[in-house]
Design a protein around this motif. Sequence first.
Motif, short mmCIF file in Angstrom:
data_model
loop_
_atom_site.label_atom_id
_atom_site.label_comp_id
_atom_site.label_asym_id
_atom_site.label_seq_id
_atom_site.Cartn_x
_atom_site.Cartn_y
_atom_site.Cartn_z
N TYR A 1 -1.81 21.84 50.63
CA TYR A 1 -2.42 22.39 49.43
C TYR A 1 -3.91 22.07 49.45
N TRP B 1 -1.89 22.38 39.86
CA TRP B 1 -1.13 21.78 40.95
C TRP B 1 -0.62 20.40 40.55
N PHE C 1 -9.24 22.96 45.97
CA PHE C 1 -9.11 23.56 44.66
C PHE C 1 -10.47 24.00 44.16
N TYR D 1 -6.78 22.66 39.98
CA TYR D 1 -6.27 21.34 40.35
C TYR D 1 -5.27 20.84 39.31
#
Length: 240
Positions: free
Chosen positions: A69, A81, A72, A78
């Motif tokens: 991942y 997530w 961001f 962010y």
Amino acid sequence: MTTPSVLNPLGQPIGLPLGGWQPPAPPSHEPMEGRFCRVEALDPARHAEALFAEYAHDRTGRQWTYLSYGPFESLQAYQAWLAPAGQSRDPLFFVIVRKADARPVGVASYLRITPQSGCLEVGHLSFSDALKHTPVATEAMALMMQRAFALGYRRYEWKCDALNAASHAAARRLGFRYEGLFRQATVYKGRSRDTAWYSVIDSEWPRLRQAYAQWLAPENFTPDGRQRTRLSELTHAPGP
């Protein structure tokens, strides 16, 4: 390396008996306290903004290359997530807080938690530039390993993309032993990944615990913060 064994009544080699060993409890979010850092439960509401600000210093996004991942583009991305990560129990996420200024500077987790085998992994290591190559980072990793073995886990794993040279170096510096390569183990970010496996087992922990304590001790650092003895000199183990 020869696998320790005994012979069964049929004359076949089998693994050593474990006696009264019992599967340990899953790790909790109880904080871990050190001299340089506090490792505490990830709380997106408290930690997201400060973490994102720390990660923003890496303008190239290179710290996310070997994670599945990131990077961001915004705090909102962010936070999106981080929200489920904060609720997860495997992986079990923690934030590394630098005690000098109470600043969150990185994230780590336990994952693949398997009490019945006495095994778990440390991973999801997203260290900001302020955390990398500091005693704070080393102490955080030592605290997490200490917690695992204190609970009764027998095996502590570290896995990384086989092309991630920095992760290989970190594992070896911390005293993990290389075990091998799993070819085409997974796919992430649209590319193939070979995975390198490292581990520490419970019989190795007392020596490593002593090495970490010796390296982190105040007398190992000069007044301007330079190390006198390298950790790798203390954690190096003879043999394969």
